[in-house]
Design an enzyme around this catalytic site. Structure first.
Site, PDB file in Angstrom:
ATOM      1  CG  ASP A  60     -39.056 -20.210 -32.956  1.00 29.88           C
ATOM      2  OD1 ASP A  60     -38.507 -21.253 -32.557  1.00 29.88           O
ATOM      3  OD2 ASP A  60     -40.290 -20.132 -33.142  1.00 29.88           O
ATOM      4  CB  SER A  61     -38.327 -23.517 -35.911  1.00 30.38           C
ATOM      5  OG  SER A  61     -39.367 -23.484 -34.963  1.00 30.38           O
TER       6      SER A  61
ATOM      7  CB  CYS B  99     -35.934 -22.392 -31.640  1.00 31.76           C
ATOM      8  SG  CYS B  99     -36.436 -24.050 -32.098  1.00 31.76           S
TER       9      CYS B  99
ATOM     10  CD  GLU C 179     -47.289 -23.111 -36.684  1.00 30.93           C
ATOM     11  OE1 GLU C 179     -47.371 -22.951 -37.897  1.00 30.93           O
ATOM     12  OE2 GLU C 179     -46.417 -22.589 -35.960  1.00 30.93           O
TER      13      GLU C 179
ATOM     14  CB  CYS D 224     -42.460 -26.126 -27.072  1.00 27.88           C
ATOM     15  SG  CYS D 224     -42.830 -25.887 -28.816  1.00 27.88           S
TER      16      CYS D 224
ATOM     17  CG  HIS E 245     -45.688 -23.232 -31.373  1.00 29.08           C
ATOM     18  ND1 HIS E 245     -44.378 -22.981 -31.704  1.00 29.08           N
ATOM     19  CD2 HIS E 245     -46.400 -23.116 -32.520  1.00 29.08           C
ATOM     20  CE1 HIS E 245     -44.303 -22.737 -33.000  1.00 29.08           C
ATOM     21  NE2 HIS E 245     -45.518 -22.818 -33.520  1.00 29.08           N
TER      22      HIS E 245
HETATM   23  N1  DGL Z   1     -39.842 -23.531 -31.993  1.00 34.67           N
HETATM   24  C1  DGL Z   1     -39.869 -24.939 -31.710  1.00 34.67           C
HETATM   25  C2  DGL Z   1     -39.412 -25.182 -30.280  1.00 34.67           C
HETATM   26  O1  DGL Z   1     -39.474 -24.310 -29.435  1.00 34.67           O
HETATM   27  C3  DGL Z   1     -41.245 -25.535 -31.916  1.00 34.67           C
HETATM   28  C4  DGL Z   1     -41.684 -25.639 -33.345  1.00 34.67           C
HETATM   29  C5  DGL Z   1     -40.818 -26.570 -34.171  1.00 34.67           C
HETATM   30  O2  DGL Z   1     -40.907 -27.800 -34.049  1.00 34.67           O
HETATM   31  O3  DGL Z   1     -40.015 -26.034 -34.925  1.00 34.67           O
HETATM   32  O4  DGL Z   1     -38.953 -26.242 -29.975  1.00 34.67           O
END
Ligand code: DGL
Length: 267
Positions: A10-11, A74, A153, A185, A187
């Site tokens: 993931d990011s 992600c 976050e 997403c 998060h």
């Molecule tokens: N992990 C990203 C997503 O699921 C969210 C956070 C980001 O913008 O990197 O799209």
């Protein structure tokens, strides 16, 4: 093959929500997680950059950990990079868009589905396309919610700030009489309590994590599911910040021992 680990990336740390679901579904597997904490957010970056980042991470997971499959946890990477990396690498690669869309279509009654995600995910139209493939009559109302990621976050999951932001973003979707809300997403599942408060009991809230874990399980049948392992987690990041542990444990819901930092640009 079956004794090899599964790579998940993931990011940042949000993908740990997917790790949590996979640990529940496949408790005997060894999981290797990579969070690109140095380069988050992906949600505001261009498709070319997302493809380049995703490619580097998959190269790392393959060369360093010899993973048998990769889960792109992600949503933004799944939306922009999945097709490109699937062509490039031989290992099975699973994204979160198809499972998430499937889960939404399964529960909707009136076919009016709200999809929320980062700007990148919403702009890509990936969920819209997948939902329409599964349910051509569906009415999809998408909305980017860029303030949700910083809220999570910061650990502001409930309370007046979270509630105001969530209400503001979701108002137009509720006006459209959605009966299902897809959290597109990594998060957003952490904001579920506040989202539930805002949308009420009648709207079903769906996220991709559980369905992704089930899809992974089915896909692995062909390659070999680990049945004798004890299950374990290994964690890598591209930047180790001071708040890492606190944040990571919030996403995973359990203790993390060791985390290694990787110079991902090398791959
Ligand atoms: N992990 C990203 C997503 O699921 C969210 C956070 C980001 O913008 O990197 O799209």
């Amino acid at each position: 093959m079956k004794h090899r680990p599964i790579g998940i990336f993931d990011s940042g740390l949000g993908g740990l929500t997917v790790v949590k679901a996979i640990q529940k579904e496949l408790p005997q597997e060894r999981l290797v997680y990579f969070g690109d904490t140095a380069r988050i957010p992906y949600g505001t970056k261009s498709p070319d950059t997302i493809i380049r980042y995703s490619r580097q991470i998959i190269r790392f997971l393959l060369s360093h950990e010899k993973v048998k499959a990769v889960v792109v946890a992600c949503n933004t990477s799944s939306a922009w990079a999945l097709e490109a990396v699937r062509k490039e690498f031989k290992v099975p690669i699973l994204g979160v868009i198809e499972p998430g869309a499937y889960a939404a279509v399964e529960v909707t009654r009136n076919g009016r589905i709200g999809v929320i995600g980062t700007e990148g995910t919403v702009y890509s139209g990936a969920y819209l396309k997948e939902i329409h493939r599964l349910m051509p009559r569906a009415k999809v109302i998408s909305k980017a919610c860029p303030l949700f990621v910083p809220l999570v976050e910061e650990g502001k999951l409930t309370g007046p700030v979270a509630e105001t932001v969530v209400r503001e973003y979701l108002k137009p979707l509720l006006k459209e009489k959605i009966d299902t809300l897809l959290l597109g997403c990594t998060h957003y599942p952490l904001l579920k309590k506040t989202i539930r408060k805002v949308v009420g009991e009648r709207v079903k809230i769906v996220d991709s994590a559980d369905e992704t874990a089930r899809t992974l399980h089915r896909n692995l049948e062909a390659y070999g599911v680990e049945l004798s392992g004890r299950g374990s987690g290994k964690y890598y990041v591209s930047d180790l910040s001071r708040k890492f542990k606190e944040n990571a444990q919030r996403f995973l819901g359990r203790h993390i021992n060791r985390v290694e930092k990787v110079l991902i640009e090398k791959y």
